[in-house]
Write an enzyme that holds these catalytic residues in place. Sequence first.
Site, PDB file in Angstrom:
ATOM      1  N   CYS A   1       7.166 -38.079  -4.950  1.00 54.25           N
ATOM      2  CA  CYS A   1       5.773 -38.495  -5.084  1.00 54.25           C
ATOM      3  C   CYS A   1       4.968 -38.250  -3.815  1.00 54.25           C
ATOM      4  O   CYS A   1       3.871 -38.745  -3.664  1.00 54.25           O
ATOM      5  CB  CYS A   1       5.693 -39.964  -5.505  1.00 54.25           C
ATOM      6  SG  CYS A   1       6.408 -41.072  -4.289  1.00 54.25           S
TER       7      CYS A   1
ATOM      8  N   ASN B   1       6.353 -37.384   2.209  1.00 48.24           N
ATOM      9  CA  ASN B   1       5.439 -37.472   3.358  1.00 48.24           C
ATOM     10  C   ASN B   1       6.111 -38.205   4.510  1.00 48.24           C
ATOM     11  O   ASN B   1       6.191 -37.704   5.626  1.00 48.24           O
ATOM     12  CB  ASN B   1       4.158 -38.238   3.005  1.00 48.24           C
ATOM     13  CG  ASN B   1       3.355 -37.559   1.932  1.00 48.24           C
ATOM     14  OD1 ASN B   1       3.587 -36.397   1.629  1.00 48.24           O
ATOM     15  ND2 ASN B   1       2.409 -38.273   1.362  1.00 48.24           N
ATOM     16  N   ASP B   2       6.573 -39.417   4.216  1.00 47.87           N
ATOM     17  CA  ASP B   2       7.208 -40.206   5.271  1.00 47.87           C
ATOM     18  C   ASP B   2       8.508 -39.554   5.736  1.00 47.87           C
ATOM     19  O   ASP B   2       8.818 -39.554   6.922  1.00 47.87           O
ATOM     20  CB  ASP B   2       7.460 -41.640   4.798  1.00 47.87           C
ATOM     21  CG  ASP B   2       6.272 -42.535   5.114  1.00 47.87           C
ATOM     22  OD1 ASP B   2       5.144 -42.030   5.003  1.00 47.87           O
ATOM     23  OD2 ASP B   2       6.465 -43.688   5.492  1.00 47.87           O
TER      24      ASP B   2
ATOM     25  N   GLU C   1      12.364 -42.720   1.555  1.00 47.15           N
ATOM     26  CA  GLU C   1      11.385 -42.110   2.454  1.00 47.15           C
ATOM     27  C   GLU C   1      11.748 -42.294   3.917  1.00 47.15           C
ATOM     28  O   GLU C   1      10.981 -41.927   4.801  1.00 47.15           O
ATOM     29  CB  GLU C   1       9.988 -42.665   2.175  1.00 47.15           C
ATOM     30  CG  GLU C   1       9.911 -44.177   2.124  1.00 47.15           C
ATOM     31  CD  GLU C   1       8.540 -44.695   1.677  1.00 47.15           C
ATOM     32  OE1 GLU C   1       7.528 -44.016   1.889  1.00 47.15           O
ATOM     33  OE2 GLU C   1       8.484 -45.809   1.116  1.00 47.15           O
TER      34      GLU C   1
ATOM     35  N   MET D   1      -5.502  -7.183   8.883  1.00 44.76           N
ATOM     36  CA  MET D   1      -4.930  -6.349   9.943  1.00 44.76           C
ATOM     37  C   MET D   1      -5.783  -5.111  10.144  1.00 44.76           C
ATOM     38  O   MET D   1      -6.852  -4.972   9.557  1.00 44.76           O
ATOM     39  CB  MET D   1      -3.484  -6.014   9.580  1.00 44.76           C
ATOM     40  CG  MET D   1      -2.594  -7.237   9.750  1.00 44.76           C
ATOM     41  SD  MET D   1      -0.934  -6.895   9.259  1.00 44.76           S
ATOM     42  CE  MET D   1      -1.149  -6.520   7.537  1.00 44.76           C
TER      43      MET D   1
ATOM     44  N   ARG E   1      -3.223   2.973   8.608  1.00 43.10           N
ATOM     45  CA  ARG E   1      -3.557   1.673   8.000  1.00 43.10           C
ATOM     46  C   ARG E   1      -2.341   0.785   7.891  1.00 43.10           C
ATOM     47  O   ARG E   1      -1.241   1.260   7.626  1.00 43.10           O
ATOM     48  CB  ARG E   1      -4.097   1.882   6.577  1.00 43.10           C
ATOM     49  CG  ARG E   1      -5.364   2.654   6.463  1.00 43.10           C
ATOM     50  CD  ARG E   1      -5.660   2.837   4.968  1.00 43.10           C
ATOM     51  NE  ARG E   1      -6.470   4.008   4.740  1.00 43.10           N
ATOM     52  CZ  ARG E   1      -7.781   3.954   4.421  1.00 43.10           C
ATOM     53  NH1 ARG E   1      -8.377   2.791   4.299  1.00 43.10           N
ATOM     54  NH2 ARG E   1      -8.459   5.063   4.236  1.00 43.10           N
TER      55      ARG E   1
ATOM     56  N   ARG F   1       4.557 -48.957  -7.142  1.00 39.09           N
ATOM     57  CA  ARG F   1       5.080 -49.222  -5.805  1.00 39.09           C
ATOM     58  C   ARG F   1       4.500 -50.527  -5.286  1.00 39.09           C
ATOM     59  O   ARG F   1       3.282 -50.718  -5.331  1.00 39.09           O
ATOM     60  CB  ARG F   1       4.711 -48.092  -4.848  1.00 39.09           C
ATOM     61  CG  ARG F   1       5.249 -48.346  -3.443  1.00 39.09           C
ATOM     62  CD  ARG F   1       4.931 -47.227  -2.499  1.00 39.09           C
ATOM     63  NE  ARG F   1       3.505 -47.190  -2.184  1.00 39.09           N
ATOM     64  CZ  ARG F   1       2.943 -46.268  -1.439  1.00 39.09           C
ATOM     65  NH1 ARG F   1       3.664 -45.282  -0.945  1.00 39.09           N
ATOM     66  NH2 ARG F   1       1.648 -46.280  -1.199  1.00 39.09           N
TER      67      ARG F   1
ATOM     68  N   TYR G   1      11.454 -35.077 -12.126  1.00 38.45           N
ATOM     69  CA  TYR G   1      10.002 -34.896 -12.211  1.00 38.45           C
ATOM     70  C   TYR G   1       9.395 -34.769 -10.824  1.00 38.45           C
ATOM     71  O   TYR G   1      10.022 -35.131  -9.822  1.00 38.45           O
ATOM     72  CB  TYR G   1       9.344 -36.059 -12.972  1.00 38.45           C
ATOM     73  CG  TYR G   1       9.375 -37.375 -12.229  1.00 38.45           C
ATOM     74  CD1 TYR G   1       8.377 -37.702 -11.303  1.00 38.45           C
ATOM     75  CD2 TYR G   1      10.385 -38.307 -12.447  1.00 38.45           C
ATOM     76  CE1 TYR G   1       8.414 -38.906 -10.602  1.00 38.45           C
ATOM     77  CE2 TYR G   1      10.420 -39.511 -11.754  1.00 38.45           C
ATOM     78  CZ  TYR G   1       9.433 -39.800 -10.841  1.00 38.45           C
ATOM     79  OH  TYR G   1       9.455 -40.983 -10.152  1.00 38.45           O
TER      80      TYR G   1
ATOM     81  N   GLY H   1       9.814 -40.037  -1.128  1.00 40.07           N
ATOM     82  CA  GLY H   1       8.522 -40.083  -0.442  1.00 40.07           C
ATOM     83  C   GLY H   1       8.567 -39.030   0.648  1.00 40.07           C
ATOM     84  O   GLY H   1       8.899 -39.313   1.790  1.00 40.07           O
TER      85      GLY H   1
ATOM     86  N   LYS I   1       0.846  -1.194   0.000  1.00 43.89           N
ATOM     87  CA  LYS I   1       0.000   0.000   0.000  1.00 43.89           C
ATOM     88  C   LYS I   1       0.883   1.247   0.000  1.00 43.89           C
ATOM     89  O   LYS I   1       0.678   2.175  -0.817  1.00 43.89           O
ATOM     90  CB  LYS I   1      -0.925  -0.002   1.223  1.00 43.89           C
ATOM     91  CG  LYS I   1      -1.925   1.149   1.242  1.00 43.89           C
ATOM     92  CD  LYS I   1      -2.628   1.298   2.597  1.00 43.89           C
ATOM     93  CE  LYS I   1      -3.666   0.236   2.850  1.00 43.89           C
ATOM     94  NZ  LYS I   1      -4.979   0.569   2.251  1.00 43.89           N
TER      95      LYS I   1
ATOM     96  N   SER J   1      12.587 -42.285  -5.930  1.00 44.02           N
ATOM     97  CA  SER J   1      11.441 -41.397  -5.837  1.00 44.02           C
ATOM     98  C   SER J   1      11.344 -40.993  -4.376  1.00 44.02           C
ATOM     99  O   SER J   1      11.242 -41.848  -3.494  1.00 44.02           O
ATOM    100  CB  SER J   1      10.174 -42.121  -6.287  1.00 44.02           C
ATOM    101  OG  SER J   1       9.061 -41.272  -6.134  1.00 44.02           O
TER     102      SER J   1
ATOM    103  N   ARG K   1      -0.229 -46.864  -6.212  1.00 44.33           N
ATOM    104  CA  ARG K   1      -0.287 -47.539  -4.908  1.00 44.33           C
ATOM    105  C   ARG K   1      -1.029 -48.843  -5.112  1.00 44.33           C
ATOM    106  O   ARG K   1      -2.253 -48.871  -5.144  1.00 44.33           O
ATOM    107  CB  ARG K   1      -1.000 -46.651  -3.894  1.00 44.33           C
ATOM    108  CG  ARG K   1      -0.116 -45.522  -3.372  1.00 44.33           C
ATOM    109  CD  ARG K   1      -0.941 -44.379  -2.842  1.00 44.33           C
ATOM    110  NE  ARG K   1      -1.688 -43.798  -3.940  1.00 44.33           N
ATOM    111  CZ  ARG K   1      -1.949 -42.513  -4.078  1.00 44.33           C
ATOM    112  NH1 ARG K   1      -1.559 -41.645  -3.187  1.00 44.33           N
ATOM    113  NH2 ARG K   1      -2.641 -42.066  -5.107  1.00 44.33           N
TER     114      ARG K   1
ATOM    115  N   GLY L   1      -8.121  -7.184   4.901  1.00 43.89           N
ATOM    116  CA  GLY L   1      -8.970  -7.376   6.073  1.00 43.89           C
ATOM    117  C   GLY L   1      -8.292  -8.081   7.220  1.00 43.89           C
ATOM    118  O   GLY L   1      -8.900  -8.299   8.267  1.00 43.89           O
TER     119      GLY L   1
ATOM    120  N   ARG M   1      -3.626  -1.492  -6.195  1.00 43.04           N
ATOM    121  CA  ARG M   1      -2.814  -2.694  -6.050  1.00 43.04           C
ATOM    122  C   ARG M   1      -3.232  -3.672  -7.143  1.00 43.04           C
ATOM    123  O   ARG M   1      -4.322  -3.533  -7.715  1.00 43.04           O
ATOM    124  CB  ARG M   1      -3.020  -3.330  -4.669  1.00 43.04           C
ATOM    125  CG  ARG M   1      -4.447  -3.739  -4.389  1.00 43.04           C
ATOM    126  CD  ARG M   1      -4.621  -4.255  -2.980  1.00 43.04           C
ATOM    127  NE  ARG M   1      -6.043  -4.503  -2.692  1.00 43.04           N
ATOM    128  CZ  ARG M   1      -6.532  -4.708  -1.483  1.00 43.04           C
ATOM    129  NH1 ARG M   1      -5.738  -4.667  -0.435  1.00 43.04           N
ATOM    130  NH2 ARG M   1      -7.817  -4.940  -1.301  1.00 43.04           N
TER     131      ARG M   1
ATOM    132  N   HIS N   1     -16.388  -8.380   2.047  1.00 43.34           N
ATOM    133  CA  HIS N   1     -15.351  -9.249   2.593  1.00 43.34           C
ATOM    134  C   HIS N   1     -15.495 -10.679   2.077  1.00 43.34           C
ATOM    135  O   HIS N   1     -14.534 -11.301   1.611  1.00 43.34           O
ATOM    136  CB  HIS N   1     -15.437  -9.224   4.124  1.00 43.34           C
ATOM    137  CG  HIS N   1     -14.449 -10.141   4.785  1.00 43.34           C
ATOM    138  ND1 HIS N   1     -14.762 -11.417   5.165  1.00 43.34           N
ATOM    139  CD2 HIS N   1     -13.147  -9.960   5.102  1.00 43.34           C
ATOM    140  CE1 HIS N   1     -13.701 -11.985   5.700  1.00 43.34           C
ATOM    141  NE2 HIS N   1     -12.693 -11.117   5.686  1.00 43.34           N
TER     142      HIS N   1
END
Lengths: 876, 876
Positions: A830, A767-768, A744, A103, A92, A617, A850, A765, A22, A763, A561, A101, A336, A454
């Site tokens: 993955c 997540n794990d 993983e 702050m 502001r 897998r 990839y 993993g 701003k 690959s 999977r 909205g 903006r 809003h």
Amino acid sequence: MAKYVYLFREGNKNMKDLLGGKGANLAEMISIGLPVPQGFTVTTEACNDYYANQEVIREEIKTEIIQQLKELERITGKVLGNKENPLLVSVRSGARASMPGMMDTVLNLGLNDEVAEGFSKITNNKRFVYDSYRRFIQMFADVVKGYPKSSFERYLDDFKKKKGVSYDIELTEDDMIVLTSDFKKIYKDLAGVDFPSDPIEQLIDAITAVFRSWNNERAIYYRRMNDIPADWGTAVNVQEMVYGNRGENSGTGVAFTRNPATGENELYGEYLMNAQGEDVVAGIRTPEPIDKLKEEMPQVYQEFLQYAKVLENHYKDMQDMEFTIENGKLYMLQTRNGKRTATAAIKIAVSLVQEGMIRESEALLKVEPKQLDALLHPTFSEEALKNGKVLANGLAASPGAGAGKIYFNAQDVIAHHKNGEKTILVRLETSPEDIEGMNHAEGILTIRGGMTSHAAVVARGMGRCCVSGCGDLVLDEINKTITTREGIILHEGDEISLDGSTGKIYLGVLESVAPSISGDFKTFMDWADQTRRLKIRCNADTPKDATIAREFGAEGIGLVRTEHMFFESERIFNFRKMIVSESKEEREKMLEAILPYQRSDFEALFKVMAPYPVVIRYLDPPLHEFLPKERNEIEALAHSLNLTYEVLQKRIDALKEFNPMMGHRGCRLAVTYPEIAKMQTQAVIEAAIQVNQNGLNVVPEIMIPLTCDIKEYKYVKDIVVKTAEVIIQNSGVDLKYQVGTMIELPRATIIADEIAKDAEFFSFGSNDLTQMIYGFSRDDAGKFLEDYYKKGLFESDPFARIDEIGVGSMIKMAIEKGKSVRENLELGICGEHGGDPASIAFCNKIGLDYVSCSPFRVPVARLAAAQASIKANQSK
Amino acid sequence: MAKYVYLFREGNKNMKDLLGGKGANLAEMISIGLPVPQGFTVTTEACNDYYANQEVIREEIKTEIIQQLKELERITGKVLGNKENPLLVSVRSGARASMPGMMDTVLNLGLNDEVAEGFSKITNNKRFVYDSYRRFIQMFADVVKGYPKSSFERYLDDFKKKKGVSYDIELTEDDMIVLTSDFKKIYKDLAGVDFPSDPIEQLIDAITAVFRSWNNERAIYYRRMNDIPADWGTAVNVQEMVYGNRGENSGTGVAFTRNPATGENELYGEYLMNAQGEDVVAGIRTPEPIDKLKEEMPQVYQEFLQYAKVLENHYKDMQDMEFTIENGKLYMLQTRNGKRTATAAIKIAVSLVQEGMIRESEALLKVEPKQLDALLHPTFSEEALKNGKVLANGLAASPGAGAGKIYFNAQDVIAHHKNGEKTILVRLETSPEDIEGMNHAEGILTIRGGMTSHAAVVARGMGRCCVSGCGDLVLDEINKTITTREGIILHEGDEISLDGSTGKIYLGVLESVAPSISGDFKTFMDWADQTRRLKIRCNADTPKDATIAREFGAEGIGLVRTEHMFFESERIFNFRKMIVSESKEEREKMLEAILPYQRSDFEALFKVMAPYPVVIRYLDPPLHEFLPKERNEIEALAHSLNLTYEVLQKRIDALKEFNPMMGHRGCRLAVTYPEIAKMQTQAVIEAAIQVNQNGLNVVPEIMIPLTCDIKEYKYVKDIVVKTAEVIIQNSGVDLKYQVGTMIELPRATIIADEIAKDAEFFSFGSNDLTQMIYGFSRDDAGKFLEDYYKKGLFESDPFARIDEIGVGSMIKMAIEKGKSVRENLELGICGEHGGDPASIAFCNKIGLDYVSCSPFRVPVARLAAAQASIKANQSK
């Protein structure tokens, strides 16, 4: 000495990091000659300084603020707190990234009894002055001191009832004077001291309040959702007030240079006469469309139109502008880059290129990858819309289709969402406190508020469908019902459908249809594909998912999977029998029964995806996950196995684990039951031979999950290779296949060089990896991570956005080690992170080949990968 | 070209890696002039070559074997397979480390019908020759071909019954000829082909079988228990046969240069006349004590005594020797450092120093740290022994006290041990198949067999108490009972107590008393303390444990698990109320009630341990672990909280986790409930002030568990410091304290430099690190790791012996990073590995300051640390 306060005339649009969006844009507008009230900006660095000093503004900075205030007084010729010639200001927030909205804002600052008296004389408009004064008291109490707004609002409502009027605008001059006096009393009751009359005290308090608001809960939540770092801080803009509430010749509004819902090149906005900006945004009165201004104040309209063109050309993007008309004179209060729907974002990006304003690479950076989500989710089918029962019409505030059970506050939505329900949030009007609920709802319906209320702004930002200002419906918040004009009463939990593209509300859940990539969207995505280095694969377990993913541009399957295939009712029974087998022979018999299913599954996947690679897998979850839990199911299984219920229950109990995530799963299953890996190999290899004999050219990639040790990996790989070689030899076909592993577990990253000697691909993993490196499980962390976000300890969910420091550094190590022994090692990811733009940028940087993500994330990933390439080239 | 076969005369005692222990020592004995039958050794490298070549002995190596055989024939003047002058050989395994009974042996190889005929003429002892021949057939069938011994043994038993005799020795020459012929028929039935008559074929098959036996299940298990790497391989010793079964003037025996049970300096052993070595070890006939040989064959005895002295002086250690007397002539067949009890090990080590034979540092290396365990476990109290009901007397085969329920096979022992029962394994005689059961039993009781029987040797090696050869008892294996002379019948599951130091067996479980460190043991441990660099702390939660640990030499507490203090019945109730509190206020109220307990606990610990440091870990386990599971308990808690059962059950359910190990625990609790950390800080600091005011000097070390992030750590540390500073200031005492963290998550190792800026110490939680780095939990891994051991994928339990490659490298990284920002960072380890000798050596190498282990492991750790220092100095 550091400089913490800049006059608007000292800044420009490139100073966003320091002045916030701003502040930088106000400075820029002044520099290109637009009518902007003067002011100054307290920098984001001052905000960080505030937090570094136990939440106190240091004297040095206070002094600088006062100095720049004096400068502002010199420029405007007005003086803060001077009753003859008073300067009034707005205060502001303004962070680097727009956080609408989130702050706090204080208007009309500088008023006290004396100033009000003098200002009344100057303006000759006592009603306006005391209207402003009472607003200021309420805002100051709320924003600066944290006293509940409702104390004032309830009083105002009672007051209006007593006076027999509906709208504030109907209150008289005397009413305003009485209200002001009463509001001061309420303030004193709440605060225990008088309302502060010293304008400097007011100013410093207000600036402090804005700094503080940077760390309120909703701001933290917004930052987390939008990947905004906490250490950016917010700037504070102190600006001379101009008044849209000065009378019938005054007003205020917001407008976009293009339609933010469709992207059409047309001025789009709304305004309210005799009002302050908050009235438009809050949606208390429904405003007029901007076109009407053309008739009401044609000169002002033309002037505004011209400014809009100037700004769009200047910023080379669609602008979202705020303006105020004071006694017929137009002031620009903000510009903006405007938030927009995904449809609009694409259309605008493509149009700007076609109009010659920007290049393709710039266009690619103008669309937030996450926004594409909105384009990839279903819309209601033509058929369903034709036959649907329309309950009401509202404003088409944010496009898309949303259907679910209605709930009347954010808490209920959050709770029911957690239970897996699809929900619609119904509110009179939304406020920033509702933001989490809005995020979890399928759609948002408000009774009041316009296209820039809003609810509408936030919903568009989220890509969530929204119908706003639906006055057709009567809301009863106490009894939690909405009633249509026809008298249909809907209760909490009843189902409706919202069409955010038409503003229509339907009874029940309408059938929806899949989206497709065409027109501007296709043009845009083609640009992305020509730009990116990373390949995009998908995680898909069924031909249906694979087909969708391929339509969305997937270049292979990064993760099949295989266990998901076992859950179908016909198969699960054999699979369960296999699990509870007591001997290898029994197990092999059941595996033989399962083999044809697996083989035909793989065949179908290969056919859909050829010639792209498919990574399969091997069986991963702990076996007890497949077993029945209900007594009748267990009995049925026992019966078919000629076992008693008790014996089978015992076998099932023996498989239970304390921490299944760290249990007997992944390749550990193949170590214990090599016959499972044999069967899966047979299925993969025979399927590949089959489709290749039919003219396709598939190279299956066999992925061994959860490797932690080199001997373990080799043991399983040996089973695969020995089984495959025999089948290939017997078939007489020359089938190529690869064997690799999922990295993983932390230990796999440490021994990645050893593994790479025997693995053709990795690959990750993630997540794990995230679970193990942090030591918390995705299923359990949700509960306590909330506390981490609230306390500012974590800024983002490490399961959504990759943790570059911990997880990232282990992945980098694995890549270096892996590549050191096998130069052409294929590298992919993955986990969930494969679909997250920030994580994709990281994957691009560290050299993965990839990313693999869920089918609906493929276009998101394509764009994110393109942006990562562009940014990598820029930083070279 | 590599050399794979060495004549005994080509080797020496330093070639153990290549020739194995047995081969190197045979070579050595020949070189110092002792009477040892000649032979050659096929090296451990040949064994590894065999495994590297799909379990085939390559032609090159076979050729070398034949060449060396020719050389042996030249030396002995005999020829394999020659009926005029036949060479007969034994084929025995011999790994680098002694693995008694784990691998296979074939005796009398070279016999066939022709040779037997010729050999009979030469020896003029047909009975002896055919006794040897039938033994050879049975052994070859069993060891080389894997056909069950029982087929032959059952036949032999029946044959003896038919003949009306009890012992083999009573069989006649003709009986032996018939038996040989019948055994060949049994062999043909089992194999489908004739027993091989070609001695070369016999030899190569036997060598192959020994190689193969390196990877049999019991050898793998033994290696895992004794930290012997799989890639060491075994050598094979081919040695000219000498015959203890050649008649009444022949015999065979084993003896130790000192008493292996007590360490007394006296020749100790036993022998059997007219027998082969296996008869002594297998315990089928109970042998005579070696002293008797003094009378029976005084010259042979004196000669043997002299060789024993020579060998002990030569090897500077107590020797375990095998010998055979053939027609009155003594042959030495083996010498090796003898297995001994812990008591004996200490006594011998100290004596050898006192006798001037070795230095203290050499003595320290002569005792396996793990052996000390045996000295630290209770013995029966004098009182209990006096009043105990003696059931029977056997041989005091391995000292110590063992009490528990009797089970009659290894499988039952293993199963009941898993259920937490203390068990005694009762067997007629043990065999290598029993080894796992022996390891899990509190004690071993055999009916047959002497002091050097399999049971006795293995039990002493394990430090397990054993009473052997208890002919007082009658065993009924079918009905699972033992009956005393008095007629008392004990059934499976009945309780007995074994005193391995006296050989007495008692009814029921006798009371036992704690051990102490005195005499030779103290001398020895003092040497260790003077030698080691690593400090040894203990893991202790109670003053009782801390007192034991201090008596055992602990130099501080490395881990107080504060949660263990909550489990006492009085406290758990308040603690549970705290957990299910719905508000901070409620929680704080309950914490106030808990505070006095915690404070007094810490006071007591400080008092016991001062002036040594005490590391206090803050609340660590997930809260649901403290909650009741039974309905009546839940109801009681609900009642006291004025809640319904249903409401409380709901709150309890809400706390449940899918993977508690990766759940809401460690410092995550302090993030959610800072009030808990506050209370614990108050308790620690107030306790320390209290004891220091009473003249002690305690510096508490406050340990924040499960840190994964720097902000998280700082947040909790801030709570600690703020709370502590206020208390210290108010007390007016100048208390020092430290704040540090447990490094137990991979991410903590990665950001160790960041953490070390704010942490005064690290304590490595290697249990959790192992879990997270491998991705398996200790509670669940037991099941599937068995498969890993069996398949040779894992050699040791990573929870017992630290994984240097994975876990170790992350710890090393954390140390480097931590030290890079804080040079005097205190470093320790408090996982299970802190008590494991191999892991302690690793901890010494990577520069930890201390290891912390359970009280009973402290002496083990002191010795292991000393050995680590000695070895580190040697390798400098």
